[in-house]
Scaffold this motif. Sequence first.
Motif, PDB file in Angstrom:
ATOM      1  N   HIS A 181       0.637  -1.388  -0.119  1.00  0.00           N
ATOM      2  CA  HIS A 181      -0.017  -0.231   0.392  1.00  0.00           C
ATOM      3  C   HIS A 181       0.906   1.254  -0.179  1.00  0.00           C
ATOM      4  O   HIS A 181       1.412   1.019   0.893  1.00  0.00           O
ATOM      5  N   LEU A 182       0.947   2.396  -0.901  1.00  0.00           N
ATOM      6  CA  LEU A 182       1.563   2.899  -1.474  1.00  0.00           C
ATOM      7  C   LEU A 182       2.048   3.952  -0.494  1.00  0.00           C
ATOM      8  O   LEU A 182       2.310   5.259  -0.454  1.00  0.00           O
ATOM      9  N   ASP A 201       2.577  -8.311  -4.763  1.00  0.00           N
ATOM     10  CA  ASP A 201       2.408  -9.251  -5.989  1.00  0.00           C
ATOM     11  C   ASP A 201       0.669  -8.301  -6.408  1.00  0.00           C
ATOM     12  O   ASP A 201       0.312  -8.546  -7.257  1.00  0.00           O
ATOM     13  N   VAL A 202       0.888  -7.434  -5.201  1.00  0.00           N
ATOM     14  CA  VAL A 202      -0.576  -6.585  -5.265  1.00  0.00           C
ATOM     15  C   VAL A 202       0.026  -5.667  -4.918  1.00  0.00           C
ATOM     16  O   VAL A 202       0.481  -5.283  -3.974  1.00  0.00           O
ATOM     17  N   LEU A 203      -0.908  -4.484  -5.602  1.00  0.00           N
ATOM     18  CA  LEU A 203       0.088  -2.550  -5.213  1.00  0.00           C
ATOM     19  C   LEU A 203      -1.007  -1.902  -5.294  1.00  0.00           C
ATOM     20  O   LEU A 203      -1.758  -2.004  -6.389  1.00  0.00           O
ATOM     21  N   MET A 204      -1.546  -1.402  -4.248  1.00  0.00           N
ATOM     22  CA  MET A 204      -2.401  -0.482  -4.390  1.00  0.00           C
ATOM     23  C   MET A 204      -2.385   1.550  -4.430  1.00  0.00           C
ATOM     24  O   MET A 204      -1.252   1.582  -3.525  1.00  0.00           O
ATOM     25  N   SER A 219       3.244   6.299 -12.797  1.00  0.00           N
ATOM     26  CA  SER A 219       3.237   5.111 -12.958  1.00  0.00           C
ATOM     27  C   SER A 219       3.975   4.566 -14.255  1.00  0.00           C
ATOM     28  O   SER A 219       4.617   3.244 -13.782  1.00  0.00           O
ATOM     29  N   ARG A 220       5.048   5.195 -13.504  1.00  0.00           N
ATOM     30  CA  ARG A 220       6.827   4.823 -13.586  1.00  0.00           C
ATOM     31  C   ARG A 220       6.863   4.292 -12.199  1.00  0.00           C
ATOM     32  O   ARG A 220       7.505   3.181 -12.204  1.00  0.00           O
ATOM     33  N   VAL A 221       6.689   4.448 -11.347  1.00  0.00           N
ATOM     34  CA  VAL A 221       6.639   3.719 -10.190  1.00  0.00           C
ATOM     35  C   VAL A 221       5.330   1.941  -9.698  1.00  0.00           C
ATOM     36  O   VAL A 221       6.292   1.152  -9.731  1.00  0.00           O
ATOM     37  N   VAL A 222       4.550   2.438 -10.508  1.00  0.00           N
ATOM     38  CA  VAL A 222       3.559   1.209 -11.048  1.00  0.00           C
ATOM     39  C   VAL A 222       4.494  -0.129 -11.266  1.00  0.00           C
ATOM     40  O   VAL A 222       4.602  -0.804 -11.330  1.00  0.00           O
ATOM     41  N   LYS A 223       4.480   0.725 -13.042  1.00  0.00           N
ATOM     42  CA  LYS A 223       5.564  -0.326 -13.774  1.00  0.00           C
ATOM     43  C   LYS A 223       7.508  -0.545 -13.117  1.00  0.00           C
ATOM     44  O   LYS A 223       7.501  -1.983 -13.393  1.00  0.00           O
ATOM     45  N   ARG A 224       7.952  -0.396 -12.325  1.00  0.00           N
ATOM     46  CA  ARG A 224       9.126  -1.075 -11.925  1.00  0.00           C
ATOM     47  C   ARG A 224       8.462  -1.296 -10.629  1.00  0.00           C
ATOM     48  O   ARG A 224      10.140  -2.600 -10.464  1.00  0.00           O
ATOM     49  N   LEU A 225       7.796  -1.475 -10.546  1.00  0.00           N
ATOM     50  CA  LEU A 225       7.296  -2.476  -8.951  1.00  0.00           C
ATOM     51  C   LEU A 225       6.663  -3.920  -9.775  1.00  0.00           C
ATOM     52  O   LEU A 225       6.721  -5.219  -8.346  1.00  0.00           O
ATOM     53  N   ARG A 226       6.238  -3.502 -10.344  1.00  0.00           N
ATOM     54  CA  ARG A 226       6.228  -5.235 -11.411  1.00  0.00           C
ATOM     55  C   ARG A 226       5.108  -5.692 -10.575  1.00  0.00           C
ATOM     56  O   ARG A 226       5.185  -7.283 -11.029  1.00  0.00           O
ATOM     57  N   ALA A 227       4.166  -5.802 -10.211  1.00  0.00           N
ATOM     58  CA  ALA A 227       2.901  -5.978  -9.092  1.00  0.00           C
ATOM     59  C   ALA A 227       2.466  -6.984 -10.137  1.00  0.00           C
ATOM     60  O   ALA A 227       1.825  -6.262 -12.032  1.00  0.00           O
ATOM     61  N   SER A 228       1.266  -8.214  -9.759  1.00  0.00           N
ATOM     62  CA  SER A 228       1.245  -8.690 -11.116  1.00  0.00           C
ATOM     63  C   SER A 228      -0.888  -7.871 -10.779  1.00  0.00           C
ATOM     64  O   SER A 228      -1.131  -7.863 -12.456  1.00  0.00           O
ATOM     65  N   LEU A 231      -4.118  -2.247  -7.587  1.00  0.00           N
ATOM     66  CA  LEU A 231      -5.808  -1.516  -7.226  1.00  0.00           C
ATOM     67  C   LEU A 231      -5.914  -0.228  -6.864  1.00  0.00           C
ATOM     68  O   LEU A 231      -5.311   0.093  -5.604  1.00  0.00           O
ATOM     69  N   PRO A 232      -6.207   0.386  -7.946  1.00  0.00           N
ATOM     70  CA  PRO A 232      -6.213   1.710  -7.086  1.00  0.00           C
ATOM     71  C   PRO A 232      -6.815   2.437  -6.602  1.00  0.00           C
ATOM     72  O   PRO A 232      -8.507   1.361  -6.488  1.00  0.00           O
ATOM     73  N   MET A 233      -6.835   3.619  -5.775  1.00  0.00           N
ATOM     74  CA  MET A 233      -7.159   4.129  -4.332  1.00  0.00           C
ATOM     75  C   MET A 233      -6.689   5.688  -4.760  1.00  0.00           C
ATOM     76  O   MET A 233      -6.563   6.321  -5.877  1.00  0.00           O
ATOM     77  N   HIS A 234      -7.652   6.576  -3.913  1.00  0.00           N
ATOM     78  CA  HIS A 234      -7.289   7.993  -3.733  1.00  0.00           C
ATOM     79  C   HIS A 234      -7.633   8.328  -4.963  1.00  0.00           C
ATOM     80  O   HIS A 234      -7.509   9.322  -5.445  1.00  0.00           O
TER      81      HIS A 234
END
Length: 286
Positions: A181-182, A201-204, A219-228, A231-234
């Motif tokens: 959870h970021l 595996d899961v990224l919020m 989006s760059r953070v999401v791509k680098r973390l490579r979660a499967s 889940l968008p929030m906020h």
Amino acid sequence: MMRSFSLALLSTLLMLMNPAAAQAAGTVEARSASQCQAIAHAIPGATFAGYTPAALAPASKAENGEVTITLLGHATFFIETPGGVAIATDFSGAFPTPYTPDAVTMNRAHPSHYTLNPDPAIRYVLHGWSDTPGEKAKVHLQVGDTLIRNVVTDIRSGYDGGGENGNSIFIFEVAGLCIGHLGHLHFELTDQQYGEIGRLDVLMVPVDGGLTMGADSMSRVVKRLRASLILPMHRLGPPMDQFLAMFGSDFDIGYAPGATIKVSLASLPSKPLIYVLNWQGSGQAN
């Protein structure tokens, strides 16, 4: 062999002599080591995904190894583990939980992400900030079948917990899954922070058009973390479309019929999936 026995004995004695020490005792048990960090460091550059492609579905009858995740609103998810542990993220009390959670995590960017007056029945109240200037919040806690830990980041000045070490990324390791959870992330992560996070595996992820970070940076953070599973929030309105537009054919996009999903290692999609939970809330994302 003798060292393992000694550690186990120490853990037991701590809990018998002082119940409050049970929290610390979890850090000396072998199971409290971060598997998400260990696997990521052992296989650098690997992309972690489930072996059985499957579309995520709304909540149904629980199966062994499944974690139930419900978006209650804003940045608050309610996580229910196979071992019966319940956790609420970025807990402010504004979004009622189905029942009293065992643990809550908080960030201090805005009052909508924390409360200083939580229900006394909540056993573990985990702050993502330190009240001592210059110090980092340190969370590494075994709660039932779940390891909860944090990675600290800075936030912009002018926020409640402003400046250095004001935000925590909380990571929940349970049922073989690494769930991150970021929080109220304001800056792109450093190599050191990516290393501290390890495999996810899961990224919020917050999607708000710039109250945290803009779509390009996030989006760059999401791509680098490579979660499967992402889940968008906020989120509120057009920023969601701007965020989704940043991803090409390497990512799938899906829309859930409800606010709750179940996920396990076996059900992780083989291709990264941004899955928009159907939460019909109101109010500003802040």
